[in-house]
Design a protein around this motif. Structure first.
Motif, PDB file in Angstrom:
ATOM      1  N   ASP A  17       0.833  -1.215   0.000  1.00 33.89           N
ATOM      2  CA  ASP A  17       0.000   0.000   0.000  1.00 33.89           C
ATOM      3  C   ASP A  17       0.862   1.257   0.000  1.00 33.89           C
TER       4      ASP A  17
ATOM      5  N   ALA B 189       2.284   1.691  -3.401  1.00 34.85           N
ATOM      6  CA  ALA B 189       1.217   2.099  -4.333  1.00 34.85           C
ATOM      7  C   ALA B 189       0.946   3.598  -4.219  1.00 34.85           C
ATOM      8  N   LYS B 190       0.984   4.135  -2.995  1.00 36.77           N
ATOM      9  CA  LYS B 190       0.804   5.585  -2.811  1.00 36.77           C
ATOM     10  C   LYS B 190       1.942   6.362  -3.473  1.00 36.77           C
TER      11      LYS B 190
ATOM     12  N   GLU C 272       3.748   5.360  -5.969  1.00 36.22           N
ATOM     13  CA  GLU C 272       3.591   5.239  -7.419  1.00 36.22           C
ATOM     14  C   GLU C 272       2.528   6.202  -7.933  1.00 36.22           C
ATOM     15  N   ASP C 273       1.464   6.374  -7.154  1.00 32.00           N
ATOM     16  CA  ASP C 273       0.410   7.315  -7.543  1.00 32.00           C
ATOM     17  C   ASP C 273       0.954   8.751  -7.570  1.00 32.00           C
ATOM     18  N   GLN C 274       1.770   9.097  -6.564  1.00 27.59           N
ATOM     19  CA  GLN C 274       2.374  10.431  -6.533  1.00 27.59           C
ATOM     20  C   GLN C 274       3.326  10.629  -7.718  1.00 27.59           C
ATOM     21  N   TYR C 275       4.039   9.550  -8.067  1.00 26.17           N
ATOM     22  CA  TYR C 275       4.969   9.644  -9.190  1.00 26.17           C
ATOM     23  C   TYR C 275       4.223   9.841 -10.511  1.00 26.17           C
ATOM     24  N   LYS C 276       3.111   9.124 -10.684  1.00 31.05           N
ATOM     25  CA  LYS C 276       2.325   9.261 -11.924  1.00 31.05           C
ATOM     26  C   LYS C 276       1.710  10.653 -12.034  1.00 31.05           C
ATOM     27  N   LYS C 277       1.382  11.248 -10.892  1.00 35.69           N
ATOM     28  CA  LYS C 277       0.833  12.610 -10.901  1.00 35.69           C
ATOM     29  C   LYS C 277       1.937  13.674 -10.929  1.00 35.69           C
TER      30      LYS C 277
ATOM     31  N   GLN D 261       4.109  14.378  -8.760  1.00 30.02           N
ATOM     32  CA  GLN D 261       4.307  15.093  -7.497  1.00 30.02           C
ATOM     33  C   GLN D 261       5.692  14.823  -6.916  1.00 30.02           C
TER      34      GLN D 261
ATOM     35  N   TYR E 240      10.975   8.548  -6.058  1.00 31.58           N
ATOM     36  CA  TYR E 240      10.069   7.397  -5.985  1.00 31.58           C
ATOM     37  C   TYR E 240      10.850   6.099  -5.733  1.00 31.58           C
TER      38      TYR E 240
END
Length: 212
Positions: free
Chosen positions: A131, A134-135, A137-142, A144, A150
């Motif tokens: 988890d 995954a957070k 990775e989400d920040q990296y895709k956005k 941020q 990352y």
């Protein structure tokens, strides 16, 4: 170099009135082609790089001089591999049946290499780390966080003290493929801490009783 020789100039050879067709002999000189083949062969031998066998490097920790120096492993999941691709596991510290604290002895549980076996176990026990990654990775895709940030934070999450640690133990009847398959599952399930260690005699007794 191709060469055409004409060995006979034709003529009637003294036979009046009869003319024979000219005979020609063809001789192909193969020397230049052989030279070229050897030159090419020499060139490829000198410039080729032979493939090296790929190996997996595993570093084992040094064996402690005293048993009391052996540190307890927190949040550990132990897999025990044996013959016929059989696999067993237990979670936490191993407790022998004759322990002085009167704690219930460790029991090993059978599992397998299917998606509902080892793979599912690793996903469940490593949920916190997954988890967290995954957070990230989400920040990296956005966008941020940067790519290097990352990767650094993901490695840190896998190596966290509270993250899952997997111990792999195999007896002399286990096959090498099963160990590799298990390590592959660890990478798929984002487990960053694992080690291949020797089996304790008490664990071997449990394994022999369960596997037979």
């Amino acid at each position: 170099m191709a060469e055409v020789n004409t060995g006979d100039s034709g003529g009637d050879h003294g036979k009046k009135g009869k003319k024979r067709a000219k005979k020609s002999s063809t001789r192909i000189d193969m020397t230049p082609m052989v030279d070229l083949a050897f030159l090419l062969l020499t060139f490829f031998i000198l410039t080729s790089t032979f493939s090296k066998p790929k190996t997996m490097e595993i570093n084992f920790p040094a064996e402690p001089k005293d048993e009391s120096e052996r540190q307890k492993v927190n949040n550990a999941l132990t897999f025990i591999l044996t013959k016929e691709s059989k696999a067993f596991y237990y979670y936490g510290e191993f407790i022998s049946k004759d322990n002085k604290d009167g704690k219930p002895a460790t029991q090993i549980i059978k599992t397998d290499f299917s998606k509902d076996g080892i793979h599912k176990l690793l996903l469940e026990y490593n949920k916190k780390t997954r988890d967290e990654i995954a957070k990230l990775e989400d920040q990296y895709k956005k966008k941020q966080i940067a790519d290097t940030t990352y990767k650094r934070l993901a490695i840190k999450a896998k190596g966290d003290k509270a993250a899952l640690t997997v111990l792999i133990k195999a007896d002399d009847k286990a096959i090498y493929k099963n160990v590799i398959d298990l390590i592959d599952e660890l990478n798929i399930c984002l487990v960053g801490k694992y080690a291949v260690v020797d089996m304790m005699p008490a664990e071997l007794e449990l394994l022999q009783a369960a596997a037979n």
